[in-house]
Design a protein around this motif. Structure first.
Motif, PDB file in Angstrom:
ATOM      1  N   SER A 192       0.836  -1.192   0.000  1.00  0.00           N
ATOM      2  CA  SER A 192       0.000   0.000   0.000  1.00  0.00           C
ATOM      3  C   SER A 192       0.874   1.246   0.000  1.00  0.00           C
ATOM      4  O   SER A 192       2.033   1.213   0.402  1.00  0.00           O
ATOM      5  CB  SER A 192      -0.935   0.013   1.216  1.00  0.00           C
ATOM      6  OG  SER A 192      -0.202   0.108   2.411  1.00  0.00           O
ATOM      7  N   ILE A 193       0.289   2.342  -0.444  1.00  0.00           N
ATOM      8  CA  ILE A 193       0.995   3.614  -0.497  1.00  0.00           C
ATOM      9  C   ILE A 193       0.099   4.710   0.038  1.00  0.00           C
ATOM     10  O   ILE A 193      -1.117   4.542   0.165  1.00  0.00           O
ATOM     11  CB  ILE A 193       1.425   3.973  -1.942  1.00  0.00           C
ATOM     12  CG1 ILE A 193       0.179   4.149  -2.819  1.00  0.00           C
ATOM     13  CG2 ILE A 193       2.377   2.956  -2.518  1.00  0.00           C
ATOM     14  CD1 ILE A 193       0.452   4.817  -4.131  1.00  0.00           C
ATOM     15  N   PHE A 213       4.365   7.737  -1.275  1.00  0.00           N
ATOM     16  CA  PHE A 213       5.142   7.344  -0.109  1.00  0.00           C
ATOM     17  C   PHE A 213       4.769   5.919   0.270  1.00  0.00           C
ATOM     18  O   PHE A 213       3.620   5.633   0.606  1.00  0.00           O
ATOM     19  CB  PHE A 213       4.850   8.297   1.055  1.00  0.00           C
ATOM     20  CG  PHE A 213       5.968   8.442   2.028  1.00  0.00           C
ATOM     21  CD1 PHE A 213       6.874   9.483   1.901  1.00  0.00           C
ATOM     22  CD2 PHE A 213       6.139   7.538   3.063  1.00  0.00           C
ATOM     23  CE1 PHE A 213       7.918   9.624   2.798  1.00  0.00           C
ATOM     24  CE2 PHE A 213       7.181   7.671   3.963  1.00  0.00           C
ATOM     25  CZ  PHE A 213       8.079   8.717   3.826  1.00  0.00           C
ATOM     26  N   HIS A 214       5.719   5.015   0.177  1.00  0.00           N
ATOM     27  CA  HIS A 214       5.453   3.628   0.515  1.00  0.00           C
ATOM     28  C   HIS A 214       5.183   3.520   2.015  1.00  0.00           C
ATOM     29  O   HIS A 214       5.995   3.979   2.828  1.00  0.00           O
ATOM     30  CB  HIS A 214       6.628   2.751   0.103  1.00  0.00           C
ATOM     31  CG  HIS A 214       6.957   2.902  -1.352  1.00  0.00           C
ATOM     32  ND1 HIS A 214       8.198   2.620  -1.864  1.00  0.00           N
ATOM     33  CD2 HIS A 214       6.217   3.323  -2.401  1.00  0.00           C
ATOM     34  CE1 HIS A 214       8.204   2.850  -3.168  1.00  0.00           C
ATOM     35  NE2 HIS A 214       7.017   3.280  -3.509  1.00  0.00           N
ATOM     36  N   HIS A 274      -2.862   4.756   2.628  1.00  0.00           N
ATOM     37  CA  HIS A 274      -2.898   3.297   2.790  1.00  0.00           C
ATOM     38  C   HIS A 274      -3.795   2.638   1.739  1.00  0.00           C
ATOM     39  O   HIS A 274      -4.646   1.807   2.047  1.00  0.00           O
ATOM     40  CB  HIS A 274      -3.380   2.931   4.205  1.00  0.00           C
ATOM     41  CG  HIS A 274      -2.691   3.679   5.291  1.00  0.00           C
ATOM     42  ND1 HIS A 274      -1.312   3.678   5.440  1.00  0.00           N
ATOM     43  CD2 HIS A 274      -3.166   4.491   6.280  1.00  0.00           C
ATOM     44  CE1 HIS A 274      -0.986   4.433   6.488  1.00  0.00           C
ATOM     45  NE2 HIS A 274      -2.094   4.946   6.999  1.00  0.00           N
ATOM     46  N   CYS A 275      -3.600   3.030   0.506  1.00  0.00           N
ATOM     47  CA  CYS A 275      -4.406   2.493  -0.580  1.00  0.00           C
ATOM     48  C   CYS A 275      -3.500   1.814  -1.605  1.00  0.00           C
ATOM     49  O   CYS A 275      -2.277   1.940  -1.557  1.00  0.00           O
ATOM     50  CB  CYS A 275      -5.222   3.594  -1.248  1.00  0.00           C
ATOM     51  SG  CYS A 275      -4.217   4.900  -1.995  1.00  0.00           S
ATOM     52  N   ASN A 304      14.806   1.658   5.706  1.00  0.00           N
ATOM     53  CA  ASN A 304      13.698   1.145   4.902  1.00  0.00           C
ATOM     54  C   ASN A 304      12.800   2.313   4.492  1.00  0.00           C
ATOM     55  O   ASN A 304      11.659   2.446   4.940  1.00  0.00           O
ATOM     56  CB  ASN A 304      12.911   0.112   5.708  1.00  0.00           C
ATOM     57  CG  ASN A 304      11.770  -0.488   4.895  1.00  0.00           C
ATOM     58  OD1 ASN A 304      11.840  -0.566   3.672  1.00  0.00           O
ATOM     59  ND2 ASN A 304      10.704  -0.884   5.578  1.00  0.00           N
ATOM     60  N   ILE A 305      13.361   3.164   3.650  1.00  0.00           N
ATOM     61  CA  ILE A 305      12.635   4.369   3.215  1.00  0.00           C
ATOM     62  C   ILE A 305      12.708   4.467   1.697  1.00  0.00           C
ATOM     63  O   ILE A 305      13.796   4.440   1.116  1.00  0.00           O
ATOM     64  CB  ILE A 305      13.226   5.643   3.848  1.00  0.00           C
ATOM     65  CG1 ILE A 305      13.063   5.604   5.369  1.00  0.00           C
ATOM     66  CG2 ILE A 305      12.555   6.893   3.270  1.00  0.00           C
ATOM     67  CD1 ILE A 305      13.766   6.732   6.092  1.00  0.00           C
ATOM     68  N   GLN A 306      11.551   4.595   1.085  1.00  0.00           N
ATOM     69  CA  GLN A 306      11.491   4.724  -0.362  1.00  0.00           C
ATOM     70  C   GLN A 306      10.262   5.533  -0.737  1.00  0.00           C
ATOM     71  O   GLN A 306       9.164   5.298  -0.219  1.00  0.00           O
ATOM     72  CB  GLN A 306      11.428   3.344  -1.022  1.00  0.00           C
ATOM     73  CG  GLN A 306      11.568   3.373  -2.535  1.00  0.00           C
ATOM     74  CD  GLN A 306      11.803   1.987  -3.107  1.00  0.00           C
ATOM     75  OE1 GLN A 306      12.101   1.040  -2.365  1.00  0.00           O
ATOM     76  NE2 GLN A 306      11.665   1.848  -4.398  1.00  0.00           N
ATOM     77  N   CYS A 307      10.449   6.500  -1.616  1.00  0.00           N
ATOM     78  CA  CYS A 307       9.311   7.265  -2.125  1.00  0.00           C
ATOM     79  C   CYS A 307       9.556   7.646  -3.574  1.00  0.00           C
ATOM     80  O   CYS A 307      10.699   7.795  -4.010  1.00  0.00           O
ATOM     81  CB  CYS A 307       9.039   8.507  -1.263  1.00  0.00           C
ATOM     82  SG  CYS A 307      10.421   9.650  -1.143  1.00  0.00           S
TER      83      CYS A 307
END
Length: 330
Positions: A192-193, A213-214, A274-275, A304-307
C-alpha cells in the motif's frame, strides 16, 4: 601531441555542454562515451588521459568506473561532473581516486580554474578545439534537467536528516494517460501507499507534483525526523507533508534555476492513504491527460525508506519547455 580527453555521460545534453565549455585553444583529442562501460573501454584504449565522468549512468556507473581504474591502475586523471552534490558523494569519489568534483551545470570559468590548478591546461595552441556536433532531443534534455534537480532535492534531504540518499537515473517520458497509469502501477509490488499532490505554475508551464510514499517507510522516516510517536496517524501525515515540502520544493527550484523561470506552488493535498496504486489511479486519472512525466525514486541508504516523486507537466506546457531547452542549447 594532442591530449586524449574523454567525456563520459549518458546525457547528450551534458556531453554537449561539457564539450562546449572546454578551452578552444586546448590541444586535445576528444572522445565521448554514453555509459561507464564504454568509458572504461575508451580509457583502456588510451583515449582518456583526462576523464570528465558522470556518476549516475546505465550499464556501469561512475563509482564502478573509478573502482576499475583503481584496480587496473589505469593512467587516467578523473574529474567527476555530477548533479549528485551530497557531501558523501564528494567524499566517496575522492576516496576512489577522483582528482576533483564539479557540480552540474558547469561554468566555463569553473572548468578552466580546475584545469589550471592541476596543471592540465596548456593553452596557446594553434588548434581550434571545436567539439563535434551532438544531437540532443527533447526527452534527453528534460532528463538532464531532472537529473540536476533531483540532486538538489537529495542534497537538501540528506543534510536535513544526516543521511545519504541513493539516486537513480530519472525516468522522463511524454505519456498518454493510459501509459501514465501503467507507470504508476509499476509500484504495485508494494502492499500500500499514501500519496500527496501539489500543483505548480509558472509562465507558460503548469503541472502537479505527485509524491508516492510507501507505507512501510513511515516509521523509519518519522524516527529520522525526530517525531516522538512514529506510528501515530497524524505523524504519518506530517511526515508525508514535510518530505513533500523538501523534495518537491527543491526539485522545482532546481528546474527553475536551469530554465530561468519561477514557479508558484499550491498547498499540498493528500490524495490517498494506505491504498493501492490501482485505487489511486482510478480516482485521479481523469485529471491526468497527455503529460510530460519526470519520475524519480528516492531511497535512503541504511533505512527502509522509499518514495517516488513524479512531476507531471500539462500538455500545454510542452512548447514553453521546448523553447526554454532550445535556449540552453544555443
Amino acid at each position: 601531441m594532442s591530449l586524449p580527453i574523454l567525456i563520459c555521460d549518458d546525457s547528450a545534453l551534458a556531453r554537449k555542454q561539457m564539450a562546449r565549455i572546454l578551452p578552444k585553444d586546448w590541444d586535445i583529442e576528444l572522445t565521448f562515451a554514453t555509459n561507464g562501460a564504454e568509458g572504461l573501454e575508451a580509457i583502456r584504449n588510451g583515449k582518456g588521459e583526462v576523464v570528465f565522468l558522470d556518476l549516475n549512468m546505465p550499464v556501469m556507473d561512475g563509482y564502478d568506473v573509478l573502482q576499475a581504474i583503481h584496480d587496473e591502475d589505469l593512467p587516467a586523471m578523473v574529474i567527476v561532473v555530477s548533479g549528485d552534490i551530497q557531501p558523501q558523494a564528494h567524499a566517496k569519489v575522492k576516496s576512489l581516486g577522483a582528482l576533483d568534483f564539479i557540480q552540474k551545470p558547469i561554468s566555463t570559468n569553473g572548468i578552466s580554474h580546475i584545469l589550471q590548478a592541476y596543471g592540465i591546461l596548456n593553452t596557446g595552441s594553434d588548434q581550434n578545439n571545436t567539439p563535434a556536433m551532438i544531437e540532443v532531443d527533447f526527452r534527453d534534455a528534460c532528463q538532464e534537467v531532472a537529473n540536476i534537480a533531483m540532486g538538489r532535492a537529495a542534497d537538501l534531504l540528506a543534510k536535513l536528516l544526516n543521511v545519504y540518499v541513493l539516486l537513480p537515473i530519472p525516468s522522463v517520458n511524454v505519456l498518454e494517460v493510459s501509459e501514465l497509469t501503467m507507470t504508476l502501477k509499476a509500484t504495485e509490488q508494494y502492499s500500500s501507499i499514501s500519496a500527496l499532490c501539489q500543483g505548480f505554475i509558472g509562465a507558460g508551464v503548469a503541472g502537479e507534483a505527485l509524491l508516492l510514499f510507501h507505507d512501510s517507510s513511515f516509521k523509519d522516516m518519522a524516527k529520522l525526523m525526530g517525531f516522538e510517536n512514529p506510528e501515530d496517524s497524524n505523524t504519518e501525515i506530517e511526515v508525508m507533508i514535510d518530505t513533500g515540502n523538501v523534495l518537491i520544493g527543491a526539485f522545482l527550484s532546481g528546474i527553475s534555476e536551469q530554465l530561468h523561470m519561477q514557479f508558484s506552488q499550491s498547498h499540498p493535498v493528500v490524495l490517498g492513504r494506505h491504498c493501492s496504486v490501482n485505487d489511486l489511479v482510478q480516482e485521479n486519472a481523469s485529471k491526468w491527460s497527455r503529460t510530460l512525466a519526470m519520475e524519480i525514486n528516492y531511497r535512503i541508504e541504511g533505512h527502509n525508506i522509499q518514495c517516488d516523486l513524479l512531476l507531471l507537466f500539462t500538455e500545454d506546457s510542452l512548447p514553453t519547455l521546448n523553447n526554454k531547452l532550445n535556449y540552453m542549447l544555443d
